[in-house]
Design a protein around this motif. Structure first.
Motif, mmCIF file in Angstrom:
data_model
loop_
_atom_site.group_PDB
_atom_site.id
_atom_site.type_symbol
_atom_site.label_atom_id
_atom_site.label_comp_id
_atom_site.label_asym_id
_atom_site.label_seq_id
_atom_site.Cartn_x
_atom_site.Cartn_y
_atom_site.Cartn_z
ATOM 1 N N ALA A 149 0.806 -1.225 0.000
ATOM 2 C CA ALA A 149 0.000 0.000 0.000
ATOM 3 C C ALA A 149 0.838 1.273 0.000
ATOM 4 O O ALA A 149 0.313 2.355 -0.224
ATOM 5 C CB ALA A 149 -0.941 0.008 1.209
ATOM 6 N N GLY A 150 2.133 1.187 0.287
ATOM 7 C CA GLY A 150 2.973 2.387 0.260
ATOM 8 C C GLY A 150 3.633 2.723 1.576
ATOM 9 O O GLY A 150 4.060 3.857 1.791
ATOM 10 N N LYS A 151 3.754 1.723 2.473
ATOM 11 C CA LYS A 151 4.420 1.966 3.762
ATOM 12 C C LYS A 151 5.914 2.209 3.590
ATOM 13 O O LYS A 151 6.571 2.742 4.476
ATOM 14 C CB LYS A 151 4.221 0.762 4.694
ATOM 15 N N GLY A 152 6.443 1.821 2.417
ATOM 16 C CA GLY A 152 7.885 1.880 2.202
ATOM 17 C C GLY A 152 8.496 3.263 2.289
ATOM 18 O O GLY A 152 9.708 3.393 2.483
ATOM 19 N N LYS A 153 7.679 4.312 2.138
ATOM 20 C CA LYS A 153 8.228 5.670 2.234
ATOM 21 C C LYS A 153 8.799 5.948 3.623
ATOM 22 O O LYS A 153 9.564 6.897 3.811
ATOM 23 C CB LYS A 153 7.149 6.701 1.900
ATOM 24 N N MET A 154 8.413 5.113 4.590
ATOM 25 C CA MET A 154 8.936 5.298 5.943
ATOM 26 C C MET A 154 10.460 5.109 5.993
ATOM 27 O O MET A 154 11.125 5.643 6.881
ATOM 28 C CB MET A 154 8.261 4.316 6.903
ATOM 29 N N LYS A 155 11.002 4.359 5.033
ATOM 30 C CA LYS A 155 12.435 4.081 5.070
ATOM 31 C C LYS A 155 13.261 5.363 5.028
ATOM 32 O O LYS A 155 14.350 5.436 5.618
ATOM 33 C CB LYS A 155 12.842 3.157 3.934
ATOM 34 N N TRP A 156 12.732 6.392 4.321
ATOM 35 C CA TRP A 156 13.501 7.630 4.211
ATOM 36 C C TRP A 156 13.621 8.329 5.565
ATOM 37 O O TRP A 156 14.583 9.057 5.811
ATOM 38 C CB TRP A 156 12.860 8.562 3.186
#
Length: 511
Positions: A149-156
């Motif tokens: 769903a787009g949780k990956g932006k948390m990595k930044w």
């Protein structure tokens, strides 16, 4: 309501917009999952107009009072509001300019919530007094959404702490080399010379990010060797959940205590040694699916549940072009640079002889108390005591977020003041964030298994923003609520949740 209405398994027949709207505001529901591809989905053939009786009751899909999907065939999906767009222009510079690199609001929100928690662990010697006890800014946050769903932006967000982590691990490497040289010299001496000499001490293993797959003893040891501070950053929450399942790995009690800086103790039989974790300061940043939340916190009574801020969402948008960037910039280089800026603030704060004391103004304190008292009373009215601990700890989280904003405004200052009174903009921004996240906590709560949902909460959530008596009685009838009980509930809601004028009702919210 979200722009794209989630569909129901209907054997190829799509409900009309109005009928889907009624489904979305059915009892005990945040939204309804797209069941068209769900395993074990029972096909339901509906003629036009039959969708009027389609509801979710106690987590089960029913039509005209009859269950058509068994419990467990549906996984809760979140229909939550995003953070107010206006908050971004009021953020401290480093957060504002970093959030601008993300095009969509949900991406910005995921990044911001994760960043607040990471940065909360980057601010030594910043504290405020809350209920007569000193608190640092450290936050616990959980970003949850279905897979992909787009949780990956948390990595930044993790890059804000990367330079600090590298600095501390470099110190460890240097100390380790020195230790090995000292050990080599020690053992090169004749045995007679070694007698009476103290053996070199092994250096501490310094780090900023503490691995989530640590054993209980290793986790406490890591805190002990890092002055009882650190950040647990994990983009796959199952890593922590799987650790908790192991006999050697459940340190949930330590996490619960660390939220309030309470000490913890470990006894290691191997070395016959007690390790005291005194006044720990820990931040936690997790992301995972709704099911992974349940693996760590199976119900609202689990002590960890009320300690987290939640950002819960779903993504029903189209497949995005992966070859187009919102900004023509090297994201990796940019965020590495932002991490170095945070490191400079970290070093400056680390050198202080005593902590900077953060506080609200007396007017802010009064407003804060009134707002959270109303929020607590509303929660008790609708849910009893189920979310009382969440609301109370949400107040502490608001205080901590405002503290983070105030500390970030010290960047570039030549001299660090001894005390800070919260800026009114930061105060309002922190409140706006936590008001929204309170609704996200409720969404996550509604997705937890093994709990009872109150009839009043079910009825209140099913009501539209504006309605009359005919509307609420119609909704009550579909929920199986008697007319006299519906009137009684509306009377209760009128005390603080509804505005009543000229036979019309409108939901009201805290300012």
């Amino acid at each position: 309501m979200r722009d794209a209405i989630n569909r129901v398994c209907t054997g190829g027949h799509n409900l009309s917009g109005d009928e889907q709207h009624k489904v979305l505001f059915a009892p005990d529901i945040i939204s309804i999952v797209d069941m068209t591809g769900a395993k074990g989905c029972k096909k339901v053939h509906l003629a036009p107009g039959e969708g009027d009786g389609l509801f979710i009751v106690n987590g089960q899909l029913t039509m005209n009072g009859k269950q058509i999907l068994k419990k467990g065939m549906m996984e809760g999906i979140f229909n939550t509001t995003q953070l107010p767009e206006g908050i971004y222009q009021n953020l401290p510079g480093i957060l504002r300019e970093s959030a601008e690199l993300f095009e969509e609001n949900i991406e910005k929100d995921v990044f911001l919530i994760g960043s607040l928690a990471v940065i909360s662990g980057c601010l030594p010697n910043i504290q405020g007094v809350y209920f007569k006890e000193p608190y640092s800014p450290h936050l616990y946050v959980f970003i949850t959404a279905p897979a992909g769903a787009g949780k990956g932006k948390m990595k930044w967000a993790g890059y804000f702490g990367q330079a600090i982590h590298e600095y501390l691990t470099d110190l460890t490497k240097s100390a380790r080399k020195e230790y090995e040289r000292e050990m080599e010299n020690f053992y090169s001496m004749p045995l007679a010379m070694r007698l009476g000499k103290e053996k070199p001490c092994e250096p501490r293993h310094r780090m900023f990010f503490i691995p989530a797959n640590s054993s209980s003893s290793a986790f406490i040891q890591a805190l002990s060797e890092n002055d009882f501070t650190g950040v647990l950053f994990e983009t796959e929450a199952d890593t922590l959940a799987n650790t908790f399942k192991q006999e050697w790995g459940n340190f949930s009690d330590v996490l619960r205590k660390a939220f309030h800086h309470e000490s913890a103790t470990l006894f290691r039989r191997k070395d016959n040694e007690f390790i005291d974790v005194k006044n720990p300061h820990l931040a936690i940043v997790l992301s995972g699916t709704p099911r992974q939340v349940q693996h760590i916190m199976p119900d609202a009574e689990n002590g960890l549940f009320s300690r987290f801020l939640y950002y819960a969402f779903e993504d029903d948008g189209p497949f995005k072009n992966p070859f187009i960037s919102h900004k023509d910039i090297d994201y990796l280089q940019f965020f590495e640079g932002q991490g170095k800026r945070i490191f400079e603030l970290y070093r400056k704060l680390s050198l202080l002889q005593k902590p900077v004391v953060f506080s609200f103004s007396s007017e802010q304190a009064d407003h804060f108390t009134g707002i959270f008292d109303k929020m607590l009373q509303k929660s008790k009215l609708l849910l009893g005591n189920d979310l009382e601990a969440n609301i109370k700890r949400l107040g502490l989280a608001t205080f901590r977020i405002a503290m983070i904003f105030s500390a970030l405004r010290l960047m570039g200052e030549r001299k660090i003041p001894e005390s800070i009174v919260c800026d009114e903009t930061d105060f309002r921004t922190a409140l706006s964030i936590t008001f929204t996240l309170e609704k996200h906590a409720l969404a996550v709560y509604n997705n937890l298994p093994n709990k009872l949902r109150g009839t009043k909460m079910t009825f209140y959530n099913a009501l539209p923003e504006e309605f009359n008596r005919k509307t609420y009685l119609s909704i009550a009838a579909k929920l199986g609520i008697k007319e006299k009980n519906a009137d009684k509930y509306i009377g209760i809601f009128k005390e603080s949740l509804l505005k009543h004028e000229r036979m019309e009702y409108r939901k009201i919210y805290d300012e």
